[in-house]
Motif scaffolding. Structure first.
Motif, PDB file in Angstrom:
ATOM      1  N   ASN A 103      72.097  56.796  82.117  1.00  0.00           N
ATOM      2  CA  ASN A 103      71.028  57.452  82.873  1.00  0.00           C
ATOM      3  C   ASN A 103      70.002  56.453  83.385  1.00  0.00           C
ATOM      4  O   ASN A 103      68.811  56.767  83.501  1.00  0.00           O
ATOM      5  CB  ASN A 103      70.344  58.520  82.018  1.00  0.00           C
ATOM      6  N   PRO A 122      68.535  53.485  86.277  1.00  0.00           N
ATOM      7  CA  PRO A 122      68.168  53.620  87.693  1.00  0.00           C
ATOM      8  C   PRO A 122      69.395  53.579  88.603  1.00  0.00           C
ATOM      9  O   PRO A 122      70.457  53.099  88.218  1.00  0.00           O
ATOM     10  CB  PRO A 122      67.257  52.421  87.937  1.00  0.00           C
ATOM     11  N   GLU A 123      69.214  54.074  89.831  1.00  0.00           N
ATOM     12  CA  GLU A 123      70.292  54.056  90.813  1.00  0.00           C
ATOM     13  C   GLU A 123      70.622  52.624  91.211  1.00  0.00           C
ATOM     14  O   GLU A 123      69.880  51.680  90.933  1.00  0.00           O
ATOM     15  CB  GLU A 123      69.909  54.888  92.024  1.00  0.00           C
ATOM     16  N   TYR A 124      71.727  52.471  91.910  1.00  0.00           N
ATOM     17  CA  TYR A 124      72.261  51.151  92.221  1.00  0.00           C
ATOM     18  C   TYR A 124      71.297  50.304  93.042  1.00  0.00           C
ATOM     19  O   TYR A 124      70.754  50.737  94.064  1.00  0.00           O
ATOM     20  CB  TYR A 124      73.578  51.282  92.975  1.00  0.00           C
ATOM     21  N   ASN A 177      80.617  56.422  85.883  1.00  0.00           N
ATOM     22  CA  ASN A 177      79.535  56.448  86.872  1.00  0.00           C
ATOM     23  C   ASN A 177      78.463  55.405  86.572  1.00  0.00           C
ATOM     24  O   ASN A 177      77.259  55.665  86.689  1.00  0.00           O
ATOM     25  CB  ASN A 177      78.898  57.844  86.922  1.00  0.00           C
ATOM     26  N   ALA A 178      78.895  54.200  86.175  1.00  0.00           N
ATOM     27  CA  ALA A 178      77.954  53.149  85.789  1.00  0.00           C
ATOM     28  C   ALA A 178      78.277  51.846  86.499  1.00  0.00           C
ATOM     29  O   ALA A 178      79.425  51.588  86.868  1.00  0.00           O
ATOM     30  CB  ALA A 178      77.990  52.938  84.274  1.00  0.00           C
ATOM     31  N   THR A 181      76.255  55.420  91.449  1.00  0.00           N
ATOM     32  CA  THR A 181      76.322  55.007  90.049  1.00  0.00           C
ATOM     33  C   THR A 181      74.939  54.702  89.485  1.00  0.00           C
ATOM     34  O   THR A 181      73.964  54.534  90.222  1.00  0.00           O
ATOM     35  CB  THR A 181      77.212  53.767  89.879  1.00  0.00           C
ATOM     36  N   LYS A 182      74.874  54.622  88.155  1.00  0.00           N
ATOM     37  CA  LYS A 182      73.640  54.299  87.451  1.00  0.00           C
ATOM     38  C   LYS A 182      73.774  52.951  86.750  1.00  0.00           C
ATOM     39  O   LYS A 182      74.857  52.555  86.330  1.00  0.00           O
ATOM     40  CB  LYS A 182      73.316  55.379  86.417  1.00  0.00           C
ATOM     41  N   ASP A 232      73.581  50.385  83.800  1.00  0.00           N
ATOM     42  CA  ASP A 232      73.683  50.367  82.343  1.00  0.00           C
ATOM     43  C   ASP A 232      73.007  49.095  81.845  1.00  0.00           C
ATOM     44  O   ASP A 232      73.401  47.981  82.218  1.00  0.00           O
ATOM     45  CB  ASP A 232      75.149  50.407  81.909  1.00  0.00           C
TER      46      ASP A 232
END
Length: 221
Positions: free
Chosen positions: A43, A45-47, A93-94, A182-183, A185
């Motif tokens: 969860n 920040p965005e890319y 999704n990372a 994606t988020k 990591d």
């Protein structure tokens, strides 16, 4: 847990224990691979890419995993090893990035079973085994997916993507199509030095021997 899974785990523990007694390298992610995305989704920040990377001297390595329902229900995330060191468990999704000294990077992705992955003599499952040669000033995008092949677009690149198993090196323009959703990591975002002892062991040992000889220059015998 099924009886078959329990038997497999017991057999793996016995084999790993035996190899461990003989001084073998044991690959494991106990306490690190669990939970996967199902219990602990990324969860962050965005890319976006970091702005403070020294691109004159180093390269930027971006590894990501596109979103899928199957990966989002994963209990254990596969382990990503860079130059034989476990760096992170790759989640659904990372995306992950590393500032890297130029040179070769050997990347292996292992599928754990309750945190156990194998030894240097056997592996429970290796998903990908791939070496990429990184040059200073460049950004490299590695896409990992066991479900979908790397995207192709002849208008972007005529070359076939290179990689192994589920991990492929793809052009930046194609990577962006997945990456924007994606988020980040926070198990990444680190600096990786070039490991001469791993990629050039003979040269490394020679340099170490020279250092040892130099440190004893005063000894008369």
């Amino acid at each position: 847990m099924s009886k078959r899974l329990v038997k497999s785990l017991i057999a793996s523990l016995i084999l790993i224990s035996l190899f461990g007694l003989q001084g073998c390298r044991i690959y494991q992610s106990l306490g690190k691979s669990i939970p996967g995305s199902w219990l602990h989704p990324v969860n962050g920040p965005e890319y976006s890419l970091p702005e403070d990377v020294d691109m004159e001297r180093n390269a930027l390595l971006v590894i990501y995993r596109p979103d899928s329902k199957w990966a989002s229900e994963e209990i254990e995330s596969p382990s990503v090893y860079i130059d034989d060191e476990r760096e992170f468990g790759i989640k659904n999704n990372a995306h992950y990035w590393f500032e890297v000294e130029p040179g070769k990077r050997h990347i292996v992705i292992r599928r754990p079973l309750l945190g156990l992955e194998g030894t240097n003599h056997f592996s429970l499952r290796i998903i990908s085994d791939f070496t990429v040669n990184l040059k200073a000033g460049n950004t490299y995008f590695l896409r990992y997916s066991e479900l979908t092949p790397p995207p192709m677009d002849k208008e972007v690149s005529e070359e076939e993507p290179v990689g192994d198993g589920a991990l492929f090196l793809i052009p930046e323009e194609l990577a962006y199509r997945d990456l924007l959703t994606t988020k980040f990591d926070d198990h990444s975002g680190r600096f990786l030095t070039y490991k001469m002892e791993y990629h050039e062991p003979e040269k490394f040992e020679e340099l170490q021997a020279q250092k040892d000889d130099g440190s004893r220059w005063y000894w008369p015998f």
